[in-house]
Motif scaffolding. Sequence first.
Motif, PDB file in Angstrom:
ATOM      1  N   ARG A  23     -22.336 -22.433  16.682  1.00 46.46           N
ATOM      2  CA  ARG A  23     -21.693 -23.728  15.931  1.00 46.46           C
ATOM      3  C   ARG A  23     -21.108 -24.512  16.874  1.00 46.46           C
ATOM      4  O   ARG A  23     -21.379 -25.879  17.188  1.00 46.46           O
ATOM      5  CB  ARG A  23     -20.886 -23.680  14.752  1.00 46.46           C
ATOM      6  CG  ARG A  23     -21.930 -22.696  13.439  1.00 46.46           C
ATOM      7  CD  ARG A  23     -21.050 -22.630  12.291  1.00 46.46           C
ATOM      8  NE  ARG A  23     -19.770 -21.585  12.574  1.00 46.46           N
ATOM      9  CZ  ARG A  23     -18.447 -22.101  12.098  1.00 46.46           C
ATOM     10  NH1 ARG A  23     -18.212 -22.934  11.511  1.00 46.46           N
ATOM     11  NH2 ARG A  23     -17.543 -21.205  12.595  1.00 46.46           N
ATOM     12  N   CYS A  29     -24.060 -21.098  21.890  1.00 38.48           N
ATOM     13  CA  CYS A  29     -23.910 -22.199  20.868  1.00 38.48           C
ATOM     14  C   CYS A  29     -25.108 -23.134  20.583  1.00 38.48           C
ATOM     15  O   CYS A  29     -25.342 -23.593  19.672  1.00 38.48           O
ATOM     16  CB  CYS A  29     -22.774 -23.060  21.575  1.00 38.48           C
ATOM     17  SG  CYS A  29     -22.304 -24.487  20.290  1.00 38.48           S
ATOM     18  N   ILE A  30     -25.724 -23.433  21.734  1.00 34.30           N
ATOM     19  CA  ILE A  30     -27.161 -24.174  21.915  1.00 34.30           C
ATOM     20  C   ILE A  30     -28.108 -23.586  21.210  1.00 34.30           C
ATOM     21  O   ILE A  30     -28.777 -24.168  20.461  1.00 34.30           O
ATOM     22  CB  ILE A  30     -27.307 -24.871  23.091  1.00 34.30           C
ATOM     23  CG1 ILE A  30     -25.965 -25.674  23.665  1.00 34.30           C
ATOM     24  CG2 ILE A  30     -28.661 -25.769  23.225  1.00 34.30           C
ATOM     25  CD1 ILE A  30     -26.178 -25.994  25.056  1.00 34.30           C
ATOM     26  N   GLN A  75     -20.774 -28.493  20.722  1.00 37.18           N
ATOM     27  CA  GLN A  75     -20.608 -28.800  19.560  1.00 37.18           C
ATOM     28  C   GLN A  75     -22.063 -28.797  18.917  1.00 37.18           C
ATOM     29  O   GLN A  75     -22.723 -29.719  19.495  1.00 37.18           O
ATOM     30  CB  GLN A  75     -19.846 -29.950  18.893  1.00 37.18           C
ATOM     31  CG  GLN A  75     -19.899 -30.221  17.411  1.00 37.18           C
ATOM     32  CD  GLN A  75     -19.252 -29.057  16.465  1.00 37.18           C
ATOM     33  OE1 GLN A  75     -18.075 -29.100  16.942  1.00 37.18           O
ATOM     34  NE2 GLN A  75     -19.856 -28.491  15.742  1.00 37.18           N
ATOM     35  N   TYR A  76     -22.520 -28.166  17.977  1.00 37.86           N
ATOM     36  CA  TYR A  76     -24.095 -28.219  17.451  1.00 37.86           C
ATOM     37  C   TYR A  76     -23.922 -29.004  16.152  1.00 37.86           C
ATOM     38  O   TYR A  76     -22.998 -28.668  15.319  1.00 37.86           O
ATOM     39  CB  TYR A  76     -24.587 -26.768  17.286  1.00 37.86           C
ATOM     40  CG  TYR A  76     -25.810 -26.789  16.410  1.00 37.86           C
ATOM     41  CD1 TYR A  76     -26.900 -27.586  16.841  1.00 37.86           C
ATOM     42  CD2 TYR A  76     -26.068 -25.998  15.387  1.00 37.86           C
ATOM     43  CE1 TYR A  76     -28.024 -27.546  16.191  1.00 37.86           C
ATOM     44  CE2 TYR A  76     -27.127 -26.228  14.612  1.00 37.86           C
ATOM     45  CZ  TYR A  76     -28.179 -26.761  15.175  1.00 37.86           C
ATOM     46  OH  TYR A  76     -29.276 -27.000  14.419  1.00 37.86           O
ATOM     47  N   TYR A  77     -24.765 -29.986  15.953  1.00 38.42           N
ATOM     48  CA  TYR A  77     -24.565 -30.809  14.749  1.00 38.42           C
ATOM     49  C   TYR A  77     -26.039 -30.560  14.148  1.00 38.42           C
ATOM     50  O   TYR A  77     -27.054 -31.161  14.356  1.00 38.42           O
ATOM     51  CB  TYR A  77     -24.385 -32.335  15.140  1.00 38.42           C
ATOM     52  CG  TYR A  77     -23.251 -32.713  15.480  1.00 38.42           C
ATOM     53  CD1 TYR A  77     -22.053 -32.953  14.809  1.00 38.42           C
ATOM     54  CD2 TYR A  77     -22.996 -32.786  17.236  1.00 38.42           C
ATOM     55  CE1 TYR A  77     -20.962 -33.065  15.668  1.00 38.42           C
ATOM     56  CE2 TYR A  77     -21.839 -32.827  17.751  1.00 38.42           C
ATOM     57  CZ  TYR A  77     -20.904 -33.142  16.918  1.00 38.42           C
ATOM     58  OH  TYR A  77     -19.557 -33.552  17.722  1.00 38.42           O
ATOM     59  N   LYS A  91     -29.568 -32.433  14.130  1.00 39.64           N
ATOM     60  CA  LYS A  91     -30.621 -31.562  15.227  1.00 39.64           C
ATOM     61  C   LYS A  91     -29.982 -31.912  16.698  1.00 39.64           C
ATOM     62  O   LYS A  91     -31.019 -31.908  17.352  1.00 39.64           O
ATOM     63  CB  LYS A  91     -31.824 -31.774  14.977  1.00 39.64           C
ATOM     64  CG  LYS A  91     -32.196 -31.053  13.480  1.00 39.64           C
ATOM     65  CD  LYS A  91     -33.833 -31.245  13.160  1.00 39.64           C
ATOM     66  CE  LYS A  91     -33.708 -30.724  11.838  1.00 39.64           C
ATOM     67  NZ  LYS A  91     -35.338 -30.807  11.419  1.00 39.64           N
ATOM     68  N   SER A  92     -28.754 -32.144  17.086  1.00 42.94           N
ATOM     69  CA  SER A  92     -28.264 -32.153  18.125  1.00 42.94           C
ATOM     70  C   SER A  92     -27.273 -31.281  18.671  1.00 42.94           C
ATOM     71  O   SER A  92     -26.543 -30.999  17.952  1.00 42.94           O
ATOM     72  CB  SER A  92     -28.205 -33.823  18.286  1.00 42.94           C
ATOM     73  OG  SER A  92     -26.783 -34.040  17.776  1.00 42.94           O
ATOM     74  N   VAL A  93     -27.107 -31.423  20.092  1.00 44.86           N
ATOM     75  CA  VAL A  93     -25.842 -30.763  20.702  1.00 44.86           C
ATOM     76  C   VAL A  93     -25.293 -31.639  21.383  1.00 44.86           C
ATOM     77  O   VAL A  93     -25.809 -32.452  22.266  1.00 44.86           O
ATOM     78  CB  VAL A  93     -26.336 -29.526  21.479  1.00 44.86           C
ATOM     79  CG1 VAL A  93     -25.308 -28.846  22.094  1.00 44.86           C
ATOM     80  CG2 VAL A  93     -26.962 -28.636  20.414  1.00 44.86           C
TER      81      VAL A  93
END
Length: 166
Positions: free
Chosen positions: A73, A98-99, A143-145, A149-151
Amino acid sequence: MVLKTKSFHWITPVGVVFLISKYRDYERKGRKCEFEGFDENSAIYHYLQRVDFFAILGIDLIENFVRRESRGRFLPAHSIGRGHHVEVDQLAELATDCIAPDLGDGEDDWDIPEHIRCLRYGLTELVNNVQQHSQGEGCIVVQYYPSFKSVTVAVADTGIGIRSSF
């Protein structure tokens, strides 16, 4: 420097590392830094606590939430630079996890997909560059969103900069 936070509703990792960098820069120059207007019940306040914004600055606060696993996350704020306990490879691995949390768990590097190995290599080089060339300290937040669908990988340091290095 007084940071008026009452109007904060959203902050990205780029904003987090920028504020950490500026705070450290002001302190290094002997200037006083303070935050004004934080609502301790706001989502932004809790987010900044979760990404260890206050902790990395040495500001002790009571956490009034349950801290959960961040893997997959976000990567909380980590200091990069000489004298910090997190090794370059370990920090790059944490950022990669995280990614792509489920793709980097191979027994050895050959079990990890090539694109994840390349990503980890790039992050290792980035963090290593900050550690080697920063005149003070750097920091990283990832940060993963999932909804986008992006980091976002945000890094800040106090080095001489790319232009000045030529």
